[in-house]
Design a protein around this motif. Structure first.
Motif, PDB file in Angstrom:
ATOM      1  N   GLU A  61     -46.609  14.343  14.292  1.00 53.74           N
ATOM      2  CA  GLU A  61     -45.795  15.364  13.644  1.00 53.74           C
ATOM      3  C   GLU A  61     -45.676  16.595  14.531  1.00 53.74           C
ATOM      4  OE1 GLU A  61     -43.392  17.602  11.355  1.00 53.74           O
ATOM      5  OE2 GLU A  61     -43.765  15.454  11.262  1.00 53.74           O
ATOM      6  N   ASP A 102     -52.759  10.823  12.282  1.00 47.35           N
ATOM      7  CA  ASP A 102     -51.818   9.808  11.806  1.00 47.35           C
ATOM      8  C   ASP A 102     -52.499   8.464  11.533  1.00 47.35           C
ATOM      9  OD1 ASP A 102     -49.214  11.355  12.291  1.00 47.35           O
ATOM     10  OD2 ASP A 102     -50.167  11.424  14.253  1.00 47.35           O
ATOM     11  N   ALA A 300     -41.417   7.277  11.476  1.00 47.60           N
ATOM     12  CA  ALA A 300     -41.411   8.351  10.486  1.00 47.60           C
ATOM     13  C   ALA A 300     -41.176   9.714  11.114  1.00 47.60           C
ATOM     14  CB  ALA A 300     -42.724   8.358   9.705  1.00 47.60           C
ATOM     15  N   HIS A 301     -41.321   9.799  12.459  1.00 54.85           N
ATOM     16  CA  HIS A 301     -41.229  11.100  13.121  1.00 54.85           C
ATOM     17  C   HIS A 301     -39.984  11.241  13.972  1.00 54.85           C
ATOM     18  CE1 HIS A 301     -45.355  11.912  11.865  1.00 54.85           C
ATOM     19  NE2 HIS A 301     -45.605  10.655  12.183  1.00 54.85           N
TER      20      HIS A 301
END
Length: 303
Positions: A61, A102, A300-301
């Motif tokens: 992230e 993560d 997801a990033h």
């Protein structure tokens, strides 16, 4: 022609030497350093301005946020066109059980996934001709000639297994941590080969091996005896063919980054020349599998 080069691992070791060479020798380059906020503003040479973006490379992230900020600065015209990315940051742990935020094993997260996410998120902002350089290691050969038996060779497994803690035998031990390191560097070479196939024409990607460079911060998570040896004893090996001094390794890296070392896309540069990496490092099936897995693990990033 004004240009921006983004660099990780520029605040210490060979990366700092390389960054200072770039600043000193390339007045048209604007260097943007990705680093922890406490260290990112400490780099400079000859009065040259250096930009930085704060990031924890162990957090995907944080990497995503840093890449988004770089994209925004480029889009606003606050930075010259992007013509380089240097993934020089690397980490080695004393076990294979260190887990990042993560849920990924930290060696794999920093040495493989962070670079992959940067490349994918910045890919459409590069202005050709551009060059991506990923720092790898000759530990991926796994033989005595390349690492004097100090680091076990890679043990390849499914990328989803390698991305998680406990992937190697006796994962709590130092040998497992070093195996995670050599395996992550093999993975980085696989991705360089796959980038060379997939990135648009005009964006070259090169794997750079500095050789064994004692006296850097790579062993900062090691035990006190190893840290002492790496800092005060092993640097003397740079006087022999078995090691490279930090200054020479940094200058070689700068030469690769600036294109002074001629290297076609997908190549492996051993210090100051194009060479062949290990036979194991040429495996198109593993390269495709890793590309697909890295995409899933970082999906997801992706902006």
């Amino acid at each position: 022609m004004q240009s921006t080069i983004v660099m990780t691992g520029a605040t210490r070791g060979i990366g700092r030497v390389a960054a200072e060479c770039v600043l000193r020798e390339s007045p048209d380059v604007h260097l943007l350093v990705v680093a922890r906020e406490s260290s990112g503003a400490q780099l400079g040479a000859g009065g040259r301005e250096v930009s930085y973006v704060a990031a924890d490379l162990g957090s995907l992230e944080s990497v995503r946020s840093a890449a988004a900020e770089i994209r925004d600065r480029l889009d606003r015209g606050d930075l010259p066109p992007l013509r380089g990315f240097v993934g020089n940051a690397g980490m080695q742990y004393t076990n294979a059980l260190t887990e990042g935020p993560d849920g990924f094993e930290s060696t794999f997260a920093i040495n493989v996934l962070a670079n992959h996410l940067f490349v994918r998120l910045l890919e459409d902002r590069f202005a050709a001709p551009a060059r991506i350089v990923i720092t790898v290691s000759d530990t991926h050969f796994g033989d005595f000639r390349h690492n004097l038996g100090m680091v076990p060779g890679p043990v390849w497994q499914s990328p989803e297994v390698l991305a998680r803690t406990g992937a190697f035998s006796k994962p709590e031990g130092t040998a497992a941590g070093r195996t995670a390191y050599s395996t992550s560097k093999l993975a980085a070479i696989y991705l360089v080969h796959e980038y060379a196939r997939r990135l648009p024409a005009g964006i070259d990607v090169v794997a750079y091996n500095p050789g064994f460079v004692p006296g850097t911060g790579l062993a900062r998570n090691a035990d006190p005896v190893t840290r002492f040896a790496m800092r005060f004893i092993l640097p003397a090996m740079a006087l022999t063919p078995f090691a490279t001094g930090r200054g020479a390794a940094g200058r070689h890296l700068a030469d690769v980054v600036l294109g002074r070392t001629k290297a076609p896309t997908g190549s492996y540069v051993d210090r100051d020349r194009v060479a062949r990496s290990s036979e194991e490092s040429y495996d198109p099936q593993r390269e495709r599998e890793l590309w697909d897995a890295a995409g899933r693990l970082t999906a997801a990033h992706v902006v």
